[in-house]
Design a protein around this motif. Structure first.
Motif, PDB file in Angstrom:
ATOM      1  N   ARG A 166     -11.336   4.224 -11.270  1.00  9.04           N
ATOM      2  CA  ARG A 166     -10.882   5.595 -11.358  1.00  9.04           C
ATOM      3  C   ARG A 166      -9.944   6.052 -10.220  1.00  9.04           C
ATOM      4  O   ARG A 166      -8.878   6.612 -10.492  1.00  9.04           O
ATOM      5  CB  ARG A 166     -12.087   6.540 -11.489  1.00  9.04           C
ATOM      6  N   PRO A 167     -10.296   5.796  -8.937  1.00  3.90           N
ATOM      7  CA  PRO A 167      -9.373   6.247  -7.888  1.00  3.90           C
ATOM      8  C   PRO A 167      -7.983   5.609  -8.001  1.00  3.90           C
ATOM      9  O   PRO A 167      -6.983   6.227  -7.643  1.00  3.90           O
ATOM     10  CB  PRO A 167     -10.055   5.812  -6.587  1.00  3.90           C
ATOM     11  N   GLU A 183      -6.528   4.717 -10.908  1.00  6.72           N
ATOM     12  CA  GLU A 183      -5.854   5.419 -12.010  1.00  6.72           C
ATOM     13  C   GLU A 183      -5.349   6.774 -11.522  1.00  6.72           C
ATOM     14  O   GLU A 183      -4.233   7.188 -11.815  1.00  6.72           O
ATOM     15  CB  GLU A 183      -6.821   5.628 -13.176  1.00  6.72           C
ATOM     16  N   MET A 184      -6.228   7.448 -10.767  1.00  2.14           N
ATOM     17  CA  MET A 184      -5.874   8.752 -10.204  1.00  2.14           C
ATOM     18  C   MET A 184      -4.598   8.621  -9.365  1.00  2.14           C
ATOM     19  O   MET A 184      -3.656   9.394  -9.529  1.00  2.14           O
ATOM     20  CB  MET A 184      -7.048   9.179  -9.316  1.00  2.14           C
ATOM     21  N   ALA A 185      -4.588   7.622  -8.480  1.00  2.00           N
ATOM     22  CA  ALA A 185      -3.427   7.429  -7.608  1.00  2.00           C
ATOM     23  C   ALA A 185      -2.180   7.115  -8.426  1.00  2.00           C
ATOM     24  O   ALA A 185      -1.088   7.596  -8.113  1.00  2.00           O
ATOM     25  CB  ALA A 185      -3.705   6.319  -6.603  1.00  2.00           C
ATOM     26  N   ALA A 186      -2.353   6.333  -9.504  1.00  2.00           N
ATOM     27  CA  ALA A 186      -1.188   5.983 -10.338  1.00  2.00           C
ATOM     28  C   ALA A 186      -0.607   7.238 -10.989  1.00  2.00           C
ATOM     29  O   ALA A 186       0.607   7.395 -11.055  1.00  2.00           O
ATOM     30  CB  ALA A 186      -1.588   4.969 -11.411  1.00  2.00           C
ATOM     31  N   THR A 187      -1.486   8.156 -11.436  1.00  4.64           N
ATOM     32  CA  THR A 187      -0.965   9.383 -12.039  1.00  4.64           C
ATOM     33  C   THR A 187      -0.345  10.295 -10.978  1.00  4.64           C
ATOM     34  O   THR A 187       0.383  11.216 -11.311  1.00  4.64           O
ATOM     35  CB  THR A 187      -2.048  10.191 -12.794  1.00  4.64           C
ATOM     36  N   LEU A 188      -0.631  10.014  -9.712  1.00  3.43           N
ATOM     37  CA  LEU A 188       0.005  10.770  -8.623  1.00  3.43           C
ATOM     38  C   LEU A 188       1.208   9.993  -8.075  1.00  3.43           C
ATOM     39  O   LEU A 188       1.596  10.152  -6.928  1.00  3.43           O
ATOM     40  CB  LEU A 188      -1.010  11.071  -7.516  1.00  3.43           C
ATOM     41  N   ARG A 189       1.725   9.099  -8.905  1.00  2.11           N
ATOM     42  CA  ARG A 189       2.984   8.407  -8.644  1.00  2.11           C
ATOM     43  C   ARG A 189       2.891   7.353  -7.534  1.00  2.11           C
ATOM     44  O   ARG A 189       3.899   7.011  -6.926  1.00  2.11           O
ATOM     45  CB  ARG A 189       4.117   9.395  -8.339  1.00  2.11           C
ATOM     46  N   ALA A 190       1.702   6.839  -7.275  1.00  2.00           N
ATOM     47  CA  ALA A 190       1.565   5.762  -6.290  1.00  2.00           C
ATOM     48  C   ALA A 190       1.644   4.414  -7.007  1.00  2.00           C
ATOM     49  O   ALA A 190       0.926   4.187  -7.979  1.00  2.00           O
ATOM     50  CB  ALA A 190       0.234   5.890  -5.555  1.00  2.00           C
ATOM     51  N   ASN A 191       2.530   3.521  -6.529  1.00  5.44           N
ATOM     52  CA  ASN A 191       2.600   2.194  -7.144  1.00  5.44           C
ATOM     53  C   ASN A 191       1.449   1.323  -6.622  1.00  5.44           C
ATOM     54  O   ASN A 191       0.665   1.746  -5.778  1.00  5.44           O
ATOM     55  CB  ASN A 191       3.971   1.537  -6.907  1.00  5.44           C
ATOM     56  N   HIS A 241      -3.174   3.049   0.612  1.00  2.00           N
ATOM     57  CA  HIS A 241      -3.597   4.421   0.904  1.00  2.00           C
ATOM     58  C   HIS A 241      -4.858   4.869   0.186  1.00  2.00           C
ATOM     59  O   HIS A 241      -5.367   5.941   0.447  1.00  2.00           O
ATOM     60  CB  HIS A 241      -2.445   5.386   0.618  1.00  2.00           C
ATOM     61  N   VAL A 242      -5.333   4.063  -0.743  1.00  4.14           N
ATOM     62  CA  VAL A 242      -6.583   4.423  -1.418  1.00  4.14           C
ATOM     63  C   VAL A 242      -7.647   3.351  -1.183  1.00  4.14           C
ATOM     64  O   VAL A 242      -8.717   3.618  -0.662  1.00  4.14           O
ATOM     65  CB  VAL A 242      -6.364   4.645  -2.933  1.00  4.14           C
ATOM     66  N   ASP A 275       1.128   0.897  -2.827  1.00  6.71           N
ATOM     67  CA  ASP A 275       0.805   2.203  -2.266  1.00  6.71           C
ATOM     68  C   ASP A 275      -0.684   2.528  -2.506  1.00  6.71           C
ATOM     69  O   ASP A 275      -1.409   2.984  -1.613  1.00  6.71           O
ATOM     70  CB  ASP A 275       1.707   3.239  -2.969  1.00  6.71           C
ATOM     71  N   MET A 306     -10.815   3.539   1.573  1.00  5.40           N
ATOM     72  CA  MET A 306     -12.109   3.683   0.907  1.00  5.40           C
ATOM     73  C   MET A 306     -13.004   2.478   1.182  1.00  5.40           C
ATOM     74  O   MET A 306     -14.231   2.596   1.185  1.00  5.40           O
ATOM     75  CB  MET A 306     -11.918   3.874  -0.606  1.00  5.40           C
TER      76      MET A 306
END
Lengths: 231, 373
Positions: free
Chosen positions: A121-122, A124-132, A139-140, A135, A144
């Motif tokens: 989930r985190p 997917e969340m990051a991907a929808t926030l435009r992180a490749n 950063h995630v 990235d 974590m």
């Protein structure tokens, strides 16, 4: 001073070996643990089993096969000689290779657990926030999984300090090159220098206790954090 | 309510998604979603259906989180997926709000928002960022860690974060489903304001009809991986084949405007295109637009205007059509009240006694109406 120059040399060698091994294992173990945590491949089981083998095998068995592989007639030996590196047995480099194999599960397993806990989930969340992908990892995943990296480093380091069988099989007992603390203690005992053995062995107990204490204090804190999350 | 056909606002989805059980080497899909729709999205488009109908899968496929098996997905004329290429999620100009807020626990609220604004297509000016945090009333929470927030606060932060990437399309996957009733009521007004104040079209997945009736402009009903009905929400909800899926919840939505306040009897008058209704005064201002839900079970029919009745709202209407209800004793009647379509759910026996026919003029009595807040 109760510790001789030879003792200090062994301590220094042990610390160098543990540092080098831990560093290499973090570099190799991170992608391996990431793959193990994510893959649906049938290879996951066999690879995880190979990584875990040092947990159950006697160190002498691993040392024996590494020695054969790294000897001038072994496959690794051929490779290192072709690369102009000479042969690895009875050198510090050889010890590093052996330690990397032997301590592998102590680094890979905590990392794999940390990555598994993060879940999909985190990311997917990051991907929808435009992180490749890269990235996301930097950063995630890394922040974590930080407690997992602490555990992996401490366990890998401590376990490398404590190894004896593999060292003896592929490193022998060469002062300032392969004579690490565990071997030095063995020498003291063989020579019936119990007082010197006590000092070195006692220091080792104290040091290992302290770094494990550090580990449990930090992982205890992260455990408390995750408890709060659920409430 | 439908905006004119606009190429820029269009989602063209013609694809299939196959899901199979994890580690199933036989590759027999356990679920198949097939979609062939052109959606002119504006405001909130709700995707509604029972769990397992494929609505979340559809949303995830649009986001690129769920691989498309075959077909084409175009948004505003740009190919997001076809045979040749598939735009990865991080390159699609979307915002996504998950059911559980999924905040980054290692960052503060401000850190979570910054994660989005740093990676936005065009960055917002600090003042705009402040407007968004104030709009969602999270400006006091910026220094907190997500673990210290309530469920409603977390979801508001997640919505703000999704807005801060400056999406061209906002995808929401049951954003209220994980919240209790109190928290739901806390978030709904923000979503309503978002609909009226933001020009980002929203696709909103839900299995809760009350969220559809409160929020949606357009509605797409799904069942077993297929689209069963779509159109504007008032039109879809008064179709005779759709209400059968909704059962007791069948009913119409009427958009109107508050025009008069009766202080003596504590009532409000709401005018709509078919006439007017009197409602209990719930404090709306005069001139305010009001969305009213009229359940089919609350509408009864009579041939003459029953003046001597306790029922406040009586309107002349015409029968458009009738259809069977899921309940064998009941019948659904589609009625025209001016330009507005209402539904009534009456017993077959009553229908027979009234000798209902198509185009028959009659009077409807509405037992209860309320403004959707």
């Amino acid at each position: 001073m109760p510790l001789s120059a030879a003792d200090w040399s062994a301590i220094s060698l042990s610390l160098q070996l543990a540092t080098a091994t831990t560093g290499i294992l973090l570099l190799l173990g991170t992608p391996l643990a990431w793959w193990l945590a994510r893959t649906g491949s049938w290879l996951k089981g066999p690879v995880a089993a190979i990584v875990a083998l040092p947990l159950v095998l006697p160190p002498t068995v691993i040392g024996f096969y590494l020695l054969i592989a790294m000897s001038p007639s072994g496959p690794v030996g051929h490779l290192t000689e072709a690369l102009g590196l000479g042969t690895l047995p009875f050198t510090f480099r050889g010890l590093v290779v052996g330690s990397v194999c032997y301590s592998m599960p102590f680094v890979v397993q905590p990392l794999q657990n940390a990555f598994t806990v993060i879940g999909q989930r985190p990311l997917e969340m990051a991907a929808t926030l435009r992180a490749n992908t890269w990235d996301q990892f930097l950063h995630v995943v890394l922040p974590m999984a930080a407690p997992g990296f602490v555990s992996a480093s401490v366990l890998g380091f401590a376990h490398t300090l404590g190894e004896f069988g593999v060292v003896l099989m592929i490193g022998g007992n060469i002062p300032s090159q392969t004579r690490v603390v565990s071997v030095q203690i063995y020498d003291h005992v063989e020579a019936l220098d119990y007082a010197e053995a006590h000092w070195l062995a006692g220091s080792m107990i104290l040091f290992s206790f302290l770094i494990l204490l550090l580990l449990y204090l930090t992982s205890g804190k992260s455990a408390a954090d995750s408890l709060q999350l659920r409430s | 309510m439908n905006s004119p056909y606009d190429q820029k606002q269009l989602i063209e989805a013609n694809f299939s998604v196959k899901l199979s059980a994890p580690f199933d080497s036989k590759e027999v899909p356990t679920f198949e979603l097939v979609i062939d729709e052109r959606l002119a999205v504006h405001g909130i488009t709700a995707i509604f259906g029972p769990s397992g109908c494929g609505k979340t899968t559809l949303l995830r496929a649009i986001a690129g989180l769920q691989p498309i098996h075959s077909g084409v997905l175009k948004v505003k004329g740009v190919v997001w997926h076809d045979q040749v290429r598939s735009l990865p999620t991080h390159q699609r100009p979307i915002g996504f709000v998950f059911q559980e807020a999924s905040l980054f626990e290692h960052l503060t609220v401000a850190g979570n928002l910054e994660f989005a604004s740093k990676r936005a297509l065009e960055s917002f000016r600090p003042k705009q960022v402040q407007e968004i945090t104030e709009f969602l009333e999270i400006d006091q929470l910026l220094s907190k860690k997500p673990a210290r927030l309530s469920g409603g606060e977390r979801q508001r932060v997640a919505i703000a974060r999704a807005l801060l990437v400056r999406p061209q399309l906002l995808l929401m996957d049951e954003p209220l489903a994980a919240l209790d009733q109190t928290r739901k009521r806390e978030i709904l007004p923000f979503l309503k304001r978002l609909r009226s104040e933001s020009d980002v079209p929203i696709i909103y997945v839900t299995h809760a009809l009350d969220e559809v009736t409160h929020l949606a402009d357009d509605l797409l009903i799904m069942e077993k991986g297929r689209v069963e009905a779509r159109g504007s929400v008032d039109e879809v909800l008064t179709r005779l084949d759709v209400p059968r899926m909704l059962g007791e919840e069948a009913g119409a939505i009427v958009e109107g405007k508050v025009t008069k306040r009766d202080t003596q009897w504590h009532l409000l008058r709401v005018d709509f295109s078919g006439g007017h209704l009197w409602l209990r005064d719930s404090g709306e201002a005069l001139g305010q637009s009001a969305r009213i839900r009229i359940l089919a079970r609350d509408v009864s029919l009579s041939i003459a205007d029953e003046q001597a009745s306790s029922i406040l709202n009586r309107l002349p209407a015409t029968v458009i059509a009738m259809a069977d209800d899921i309940d064998q004793a009941m019948l659904l009647v589609r009625l025209a009240v001016g330009n507005t379509v209402l539904l009534a759910r009456i017993s077959r026996r009553s229908a027979s006694q009234l000798e209902l026919n198509q185009n028959q003029p009659l009077w409807i009595q509405i037992k209860s109406v309320a403004i959707l807040h």
